[in-house]
Write an enzyme that holds these catalytic residues in place. Structure first.
Site, PDB file in Angstrom:
ATOM      1  N   SER A 181     -10.948   0.741   4.528  1.00 20.53           N
ATOM      2  CA  SER A 181     -11.192   1.196   2.919  1.00 20.53           C
ATOM      3  C   SER A 181     -11.790   0.880   2.203  1.00 20.53           C
ATOM      4  O   SER A 181     -11.843  -0.472   2.088  1.00 20.53           O
ATOM      5  CB  SER A 181      -9.476   1.490   2.460  1.00 20.53           C
ATOM      6  N   CYS A 211       0.999  -1.256  -0.374  1.00 17.87           N
ATOM      7  CA  CYS A 211      -0.052   0.182  -0.289  1.00 17.87           C
ATOM      8  C   CYS A 211       0.874   1.644  -0.028  1.00 17.87           C
ATOM      9  O   CYS A 211       0.552   1.774  -0.368  1.00 17.87           O
ATOM     10  CB  CYS A 211      -1.272  -0.060   1.303  1.00 17.87           C
ATOM     11  N   CYS A 218       0.431   2.045   6.834  1.00 18.85           N
ATOM     12  CA  CYS A 218       0.648   0.815   7.018  1.00 18.85           C
ATOM     13  C   CYS A 218       0.577  -0.126   5.629  1.00 18.85           C
ATOM     14  O   CYS A 218       0.515   0.299   4.751  1.00 18.85           O
ATOM     15  CB  CYS A 218      -0.055   0.372   8.011  1.00 18.85           C
ATOM     16  N   ARG A 234     -20.165   9.034   1.398  1.00 20.47           N
ATOM     17  CA  ARG A 234     -21.233   8.585   1.039  1.00 20.47           C
ATOM     18  C   ARG A 234     -22.293   9.460   2.537  1.00 20.47           C
ATOM     19  O   ARG A 234     -22.319   9.353   3.385  1.00 20.47           O
ATOM     20  CB  ARG A 234     -22.115   6.602   1.543  1.00 20.47           C
ATOM     21  N   GLN A 269      -5.012  -8.495   5.755  1.00 24.97           N
ATOM     22  CA  GLN A 269      -4.667  -7.542   6.801  1.00 24.97           C
ATOM     23  C   GLN A 269      -6.210  -7.760   7.896  1.00 24.97           C
ATOM     24  O   GLN A 269      -6.693  -6.610   8.858  1.00 24.97           O
ATOM     25  CB  GLN A 269      -4.825  -6.584   5.583  1.00 24.97           C
ATOM     26  N   GLY A 291       1.364  -4.472   3.302  1.00 21.55           N
ATOM     27  CA  GLY A 291       1.772  -5.584   3.797  1.00 21.55           C
ATOM     28  C   GLY A 291       2.785  -6.001   3.956  1.00 21.55           C
ATOM     29  O   GLY A 291       3.856  -5.772   3.560  1.00 21.55           O
ATOM     30  N   HIS A 350      -9.298   4.157  -1.590  1.00 20.56           N
ATOM     31  CA  HIS A 350      -7.883   3.213  -1.423  1.00 20.56           C
ATOM     32  C   HIS A 350      -6.763   2.256  -2.562  1.00 20.56           C
ATOM     33  O   HIS A 350      -7.764   1.742  -2.625  1.00 20.56           O
ATOM     34  CB  HIS A 350      -7.484   2.385   0.112  1.00 20.56           C
TER      35      HIS A 350
END
Length: 382
Positions: A237, A89, A368, A211, A156, A370, A338
């Site tokens: 995300s 990420c 953060c 939203r 995750q 992976g 994301h």
């Protein structure tokens, strides 16, 4: 003393999976951002020494060095090279670090750092799942991994649940955080705060994820992602499509090309963390960044902490003591989405534009990654 200045930062709108950007080839989406970047900065593409491009799902339309395909698709001279980076990420934040390091080392004067991910076309985890379907070994299928971590679940989703448990973060606390992310993102959209940083794609001008109808009752009605857990899909995300890019220049390039710096890259760090918890890296990365920079947490005007899951920034806030009002003030990935390989550059773009708009001297970005890692970057307004 050498400096690395960010002289341009631009992004596409971030759209939902199967939304407005789902049919755009990743190279074309990235090319759109690259063209907008050099046009807004007033730079001839031929002046660019290198393009460092983040992408996580490097298969299908994102395979074969998507960075290079993007550069050529943008119409840049064939002499402009590119490389594709995977730090999960944090890929495009790492691209920014590499770009700044090249400038600081004196080997480059003008470098593009950015990334793309069209998750509608290349779903998350595709390189692993497609490989398994073709009889290939699992990425963590080696003996060395098994000797160290056994056969426990590494994901995750599990990491986010473990964080919620270890930091004693309730579902209600995370739902309140998610509501705030949507509210902040919508306020930013309605207030035109993203307008300067977005390069519209056709008639697509705004981010699609936030939203307006989200309520506490709706969030409370959702099933958890796993039985007995605390997290729901609304606390993670959003799967998204998007791209972003920054232009990093040396002091010599700023003077020679008459560029206008937004900020200088003050301090950069990257660190590893527990790969089982996976998502706690921003905490030690922030601690290391503050130590190396000599800048106090209270002096930082805005923080961008990627909202992979609500438990991640909430744990970060608890451990660092940072001001929640300065953290993701325009919403985060829970609302905005994301697009994996592009998110690091998207966060930096939003942060830098806010710093310039509000005259904030320092801004900090961390996310953060992976495998249990995190990048952290401190910017200083130019």
């Amino acid at each position: 003393m050498a400096d690395a200045f960010v002289v341009g930062a631009v992004r596409s709108p971030v759209r939902k999976r199967n939304g407005g950007l789902s049919g755009v080839h990743p190279a074309d989406l990235g090319a759109h951002v690259l063209r907008a970047l050099v046009e807004r900065a007033g730079v001839d593409p031929g002046e660019v020494d290198d393009v460092l491009w983040g992408c996580v799902g490097q298969m299908g339309p994102q395979a074969s060095n998507i960075g290079r395909t993007t550069v050529l698709s943008a119409g840049f001279p064939e002499s402009v090279p590119a490389v594709t980076i995977d730090r999960q990420c944090g890929s495009s934040q790492q691209a920014l670090h590499f770009a700044a390091q090249a400038v600081l080392a004196g080997v480059s004067d003008l470098v593009v750092a950015g990334g793309v991910e069209v998750m509608s076309q290349v779903p998350i985890g595709s390189p692993t799942t497609v490989g398994l379907e073709h009889g290939m070994a699992h990425p963590r299928g080696g003996q060395g991994w098994a000797d160290r971590y056994g056969d426990q679940e590494i994901s995750q989703f599990r990491g986010a649940e473990l964080i919620a448990q270890r930091w004693d973060i309730s579902r209600e606390e995370m739902e309140a955080y998610a509501l705030r992310s949507h509210a902040r993102a919508l306020a930013a959209i309605d207030g035109g705060l993203f307008a300067e940083e977005i390069a519209p794609v056709g008639d697509l001008v705004h981010d699609e994820g936030p939203r307006r109808g989200t309520t506490p009752e709706k969030l409370a009605s959702l099933n958890t992602l796993r039985e007995g857990g605390r997290l729901t899909a609304a606390l993670a995300s959003q799967v998204s499509d998007g791209a972003a890019a920054l232009l990093v220049a040396s002091g010599a390039a700023v003077r020679r090309l008459n560029l206008t710096p937004i900020a200088r890259v003050h301090t950069m760090v990257v660190t590893g963390s527990d790969p089982v918890l996976m998502l706690t890296g921003p905490i030690p990365a922030t601690e290391l960044l503050l130590k190396r920079s000599g800048v106090a947490l209270a002096d930082i005007g805005a923080f961008e902490v990627n909202e992979a899951f609500a438990s991640v920034p909430l744990a970060w806030l608890k451990d660092t003591g940072a001001d929640p009002e300065r953290t993701n003030p325009q919403g985060g990935a829970i609302a905005l989405g994301h697009p994996l390989g592009g998110t690091g550059a998207r966060l930096a773009t939003t942060l830098l534009h806010r710093m310039r708009r509000e005259g904030l001297r320092y801004g900090l970005q961390t996310m953060c990654e992976g495998g249990g890692m995190a990048n952290a970057t401190l910017f200083e307004l130019a």
